[in-house]
Design an enzyme around this catalytic site. Structure first.
Site, PDB file in Angstrom:
ATOM      1  CG  ASP A 139      -6.648  23.756   3.470  1.00  0.00           C
ATOM      2  OD1 ASP A 139      -5.738  24.395   2.903  1.00  0.00           O
ATOM      3  OD2 ASP A 139      -7.065  22.673   3.039  1.00  0.00           O
TER       4      ASP A 139
ATOM      5  CB  ILE B  90      -0.252  20.237   8.671  1.00  0.00           C
ATOM      6  CG1 ILE B  90      -0.187  18.937   9.482  1.00  0.00           C
ATOM      7  CG2 ILE B  90       0.363  20.023   7.303  1.00  0.00           C
ATOM      8  CD1 ILE B  90      -0.915  18.942  10.760  1.00  0.00           C
TER       9      ILE B  90
ATOM     10  N   GLY C   9      -6.518  19.866   5.879  1.00  0.00           N
ATOM     11  CA  GLY C   9      -6.636  19.798   4.410  1.00  0.00           C
ATOM     12  C   GLY C   9      -8.106  19.835   4.011  1.00  0.00           C
TER      13      GLY C   9
ATOM     14  CE  LYS D 298      -0.713   9.909  -0.011  1.00  0.00           C
ATOM     15  NZ  LYS D 298      -1.414  10.539   1.116  1.00  0.00           N
TER      16      LYS D 298
ATOM     17  N   GLY E  65      -9.569  20.966   0.367  1.00  0.00           N
ATOM     18  CA  GLY E  65      -9.235  20.230  -0.844  1.00  0.00           C
ATOM     19  C   GLY E  65     -10.399  19.427  -1.392  1.00  0.00           C
ATOM     20  CD  GLN E  66     -10.968  15.225  -5.954  1.00  0.00           C
ATOM     21  OE1 GLN E  66      -9.782  14.904  -5.900  1.00  0.00           O
ATOM     22  NE2 GLN E  66     -11.845  14.559  -6.663  1.00  0.00           N
TER      23      GLN E  66
ATOM     24  CE1 TYR F 185      -0.126  11.632  -3.083  1.00  0.00           C
ATOM     25  CE2 TYR F 185      -0.459   9.885  -4.683  1.00  0.00           C
ATOM     26  CZ  TYR F 185      -0.940  10.693  -3.678  1.00  0.00           C
ATOM     27  OH  TYR F 185      -2.253  10.574  -3.270  1.00  0.00           O
TER      28      TYR F 185
END
Ligand code: NAD
Ligand code: SER
Length: 317
Positions: free
Chosen positions: A36, A55, A10, A148, A13-14, A144
């Protein structure tokens, strides 16, 4: 002692955009493999190894681990809060399956250490909102948040049952200028700076008084490295650590921007992200992170605004 080689999943990403650069500056460019589904920044693509893969493809993951002799994985690939609400199946599948692939690699001795970020989204509407504790009511009401929270349980389970060295932080909303955010509820606190510089106005999708826990990216990256570099015996929480930065609402961030751009105007048009934000805490108690491995944030809201505007001004000029 064998040299550590890190895989960041990843990396485009940000968070990955900044984390890869920081990891390469500490461990050396060739020791940090970025990966990524899509290309990363020029700095990352040209600065060290990059692997393009999904992934969810476990056999490709095994190939990459073998090819680069990977010893540590930073698993950042995920669907964030707003995006996962729009694609429940992918949100759950990606967020859970990626973690279980990586946990199993460590369980069977293929890698030594894992970093996996959790979020303030593990809390829900029934959680006390002010100074939310490490151990409290946790009934997340988003895909989400559920992913998590389940991920945290799996991390702790794999540590207790199989001795896996997995470490995690419950990031607040992260604010940064190098890469656009990937579809979260706290994204307004980044879009606002871009719009202030481009148009001197911003229409906010959260209400003026929606206070949320936030943090500047450089604090978030420093917390990640401090956690990962701490001796294993200091990491006493193997689900995920609360970490706090600052808390503010849209009106307060707008007021700091007006100090630099006096003509800036804010308007409000709430959307589905308001109900996600309404379920999250307003501030976080992170005293365990402070006591166990010395965590303390640095950037306050005025400093964040100054730095964001100074850097984005260069981009828009
Ligand atoms: P992002 O959306 O900006 O980046 C995620 C990256 O993962 C993207 O570059 C995307 O292309 C990649 N990706 C998606 N699916 C993939 C797949 N199947 N295989 C490989 N790569 C894939 O997210 P971010 O903001 O950088 O967040 C990284 C992690 O940190 C996530 O787990 C997120 O939940 C967590 N987190 C972020 C914040 C925040 O404010 N940014 C706050 C709390 C937690
Ligand atoms: N910043 C993230 C989001 O809004 C929180 O995990 O989704």
């Amino acid at each position: 002692m064998t040299k550590d080689t890190i895989l960041v999943v990843g990396a485009s990403g940000q968070i990955g955009t900044e984390l890869v650069i920081q990891l390469r500056s500490v461990y050396g460019n060739s020791s940090v493999v970025a990966s990524d589904l899509k290309s990363a920044t020029k700095e990352i693509m040209e600065g060290g190894p990059f692997e393009n893969f999904d992934i969810m493809d476990e056999s490709r993951l095994h190939e990459v681990i073998k090819k680069h002799n990977i010893t540590q994985i930073y698993l950042l690939a995920a669907l964030l809060s707003a995006t996962a609400e729009k694609n429940i199946e992918l949100g759950w599948a990606l967020n859970m399956r990626s973690l279980s692939h990586v946990l199993d690699l460590a369980r069977y001795g293929k890698i030594k250490k894992i970093y996996w970020p959790s979020s303030i989204a593990v809390f829900g509407p029934s959680t006390p909102k002010i100074n939310t504790g490490q151990y409290t009511v946790m009934e997340p009401n988003t895909v989400y948040g559920i992913s998590k929270q389940a991920g945290e349980r799996w991390c702790e389970y794999y540590h207790n049952k199989f001795g896996v060295d997995v470490r995690s932080l419950r990031y607040p909303g992260l604010i940064s200028w190098k890469e656009k955010p990937g579809g979260g509820t706290t994204d307004y606190a980044i879009h606002i700076y871009h719009e202030a510089l481009k148009r001197q106005k911003y229409e906010c999708f959260l209400s003026a008084t929606t206070t949320l826990p936030m943090m500047y990216m450089s604090d978030g990256i420093r917390a990640t490295l401090e956690l990962m570099e701490a001796p294993a015996e200091k990491i006493k929480i193997r689900s995920s650590y609360n970490i706090a930065g600052i808390s503010f609402n849209p009106e307060e961030i707008a007021n700091t921007i007006k100090k630099h751009i006096p003509k800036f105007e804010m308007s409000y048009k709430l959307d589905h992200r308001q109900s996600i934000a309404d379920g999250w805490p307003q501030s976080i108690d992170d005293h365990f992170a402070g006591a166990h491995w010395g965590w303390k944030y640095q950037f306050d809201l005025n400093e964040i605004t100054e730095d964001m505007i100074a850097n984005l001004r260069k981009e828009y000029n």
